[in-house]
Design a protein around this motif. Structure first.
Motif, PDB file in Angstrom:
ATOM      1  N   GLN A 222      -3.113   3.560  -5.534  1.00  0.00           N
ATOM      2  CA  GLN A 222      -3.369   3.197  -4.148  1.00  0.00           C
ATOM      3  C   GLN A 222      -2.414   2.103  -3.657  1.00  0.00           C
ATOM      4  N   SER A 223      -2.052   1.194  -4.558  1.00  0.00           N
ATOM      5  CA  SER A 223      -1.169   0.076  -4.206  1.00  0.00           C
ATOM      6  C   SER A 223      -0.156  -0.139  -5.315  1.00  0.00           C
TER       7      SER A 223
ATOM      8  N   ARG B  26      -6.553   0.530  -6.601  1.00  0.00           N
ATOM      9  CA  ARG B  26      -7.292  -0.011  -5.463  1.00  0.00           C
ATOM     10  C   ARG B  26      -6.325  -0.491  -4.393  1.00  0.00           C
ATOM     11  N   VAL B  27      -6.801  -0.525  -3.188  1.00  0.00           N
ATOM     12  CA  VAL B  27      -5.972  -0.972  -2.070  1.00  0.00           C
ATOM     13  C   VAL B  27      -5.961  -2.493  -2.036  1.00  0.00           C
TER      14      VAL B  27
ATOM     15  N   GLU C 117       0.859  -1.180   0.000  1.00  0.00           N
ATOM     16  CA  GLU C 117       0.000   0.000   0.000  1.00  0.00           C
ATOM     17  C   GLU C 117       0.897   1.232   0.000  1.00  0.00           C
TER      18      GLU C 117
ATOM     19  N   GLU D 214      -4.047  -5.518   0.258  1.00  0.00           N
ATOM     20  CA  GLU D 214      -3.337  -5.653   1.519  1.00  0.00           C
ATOM     21  C   GLU D 214      -1.833  -5.846   1.297  1.00  0.00           C
ATOM     22  N   SER D 215      -1.056  -5.088   2.033  1.00  0.00           N
ATOM     23  CA  SER D 215       0.404  -5.126   1.873  1.00  0.00           C
ATOM     24  C   SER D 215       1.002  -6.430   2.389  1.00  0.00           C
TER      25      SER D 215
END
Length: 372
Positions: free
Chosen positions: A67-68, A173-174, A23, A176-177
């Motif tokens: 976003q990512s 879009r986000v 992210e 998850e990292s």
């Protein structure tokens, strides 16, 4: 299966060695490090780094909708010791990454294929990057957990050592990292100690103006003499700090044929390279990253290497090659040939060369070498 895992599988099918997500943070330390690097002038003549500083400082400055980041690694590990050729002073030493085809084209094609798959599956918007836009890939790779930036400022992977090409896909879009990778350098400074030009001001601080990769590839014109001597037979790039890293014990040779060393590229004689005209230079390095620096800079590098070899060998083949280059169409190449001759000739022999091959007094670049 969630989206992230599905993307990783598709990336693996395309040949990528690693695929991880990050992210995008609101603020990150990489921005300040880059600004400090440029303000210190460490970027040398790479004016584009200063011109694109603001955009380069954060991925969202490149694309506000990001976003990512999907960060991908492509293994290009060598089959043999990258430093072995340094002992063969009559042979050209080309950086590992440039001994095969240009990685930009290979990886860009695969990134676009992966991007098309992601869009077809999700309908999201995205942008693709592979070392050709003002985006800091290495800090993103560390944030995504592919590795960490070592004391030499390059990415180090626990799985692939020093040998990962990076590509990035920014997504709107986000996702998850993955866990970021911590620094595993410890007290080791092998990469700093091996540098032939002492280009590091300290751990994590590279002055590109002293770096042989910068000098052989980015810099135009004649070098300062200490760097000419330090280059040895390195004529395109320098792998010393990468190859010295102890984490390379886990590295693997690449399976990608296009990235493997071309046949004969571990035995290119400097005297033969010195003969290349522009068409033969372009033909030899077709589809190679070497071609982008052009014949003039390439032959400048070759002649500095020939001077280092001639100083030790004083052989007739090298002398003949250097005398031939005094008639080269490029003043930069002629000047490098003059310097190279001085390395292996005594004062009387060099004076005889001056008398026999006197060049135009208006040839400023050559005259500087002639009179030094």
């Amino acid at each position: 299966m969630d989206l992230a895992d599905a993307i990783r599988i598709e990336a693996q099918n395309l040949g990528f060695s690693a695929a991880r997500f990050a992210e995008l943070p609101d603020v990150w330390a990489a921005s300040d490090r880059l600004k400090t690097f440029v303000e210190a002038g460490f970027h040398g003549d790479m004016a584009w780094m200063e011109e694109t500083l603001e955009r380069r400082q954060h991925p969202q400055n490149m694309w506000s909708g990001a976003q990512s980041a999907l960060v991908l690694g492509y293994n290009y590990g060598p089959e043999s010791d990258p430093l072995a050729l340094l002992h063969q002073t009559d042979i050209a030493n080309i950086s590992v990454y440039a001994r095969g085809d240009d990685y930009h084209e290979l990886i860009k094609k695969k990134l676009k294929a992966l991007a098309s798959w992601i869009v077809s599956e999700t309908g999201c918007e995205l942008k693709v990057f592979v070392d050709t836009a003002p985006l800091m890939e290495k800090p993103l790779a560390a944030l995504a957990g592919l590795g960490w930036q070592g004391k030499h400022t390059n990415l180090v992977s626990r799985e692939f050592g020093s040998w990962l090409f990076l590509g990035v896909i920014l997504l709107d879009r986000v996702i998850e990292s993955d866990a970021p990778e911590r620094d595993h350098c410890g007290s080791c400074q092998a990469c700093l100690d091996i540098c032939p030009t002492n280009a590091f001001e300290g751990p994590y601080r590279l002055d590109a103006r002293k770096c042989l990769s910068y000098l052989t590839i980015e810099y135009r014109g004649a070098w300062l003499e200490p760097f000419r001597k330090a280059t040895g037979n390195r004529i395109y790039g320098c792998d010393d700090c990468l190859a010295a890293c102890p984490w390379n014990k886990f590295a693997q040779a690449t399976h990608e044929i296009k990235l493997q060393a071309r046949e004969g590229f571990d035995g290119l004689k400097l005297t033969e390279l010195a003969r290349l005209d522009d068409p033969s230079f372009r033909a030899l390095f077709s589809k190679s990253p070497v071609k982008r620096i052009g014949r003039e800079s390439f032959l400048r590098n070759v002649h500095y290497a020939l001077g280092n070899h001639f100083k030790m060998s004083r052989d007739m083949e090298t002398k003949t090659a250097l005398l031939r280059s005094l008639s080269d169409e490029s003043a930069v190449v002629r000047g490098a040939a003059v310097w190279a001759l001085k390395q292996g000739l005594n004062a009387d022999d060099f004076a005889n060369v001056l008398a026999e091959y006197a060049l135009s007094e208006t040839d400023e670049d050559v005259q500087k070498e002639w009179q030094a």
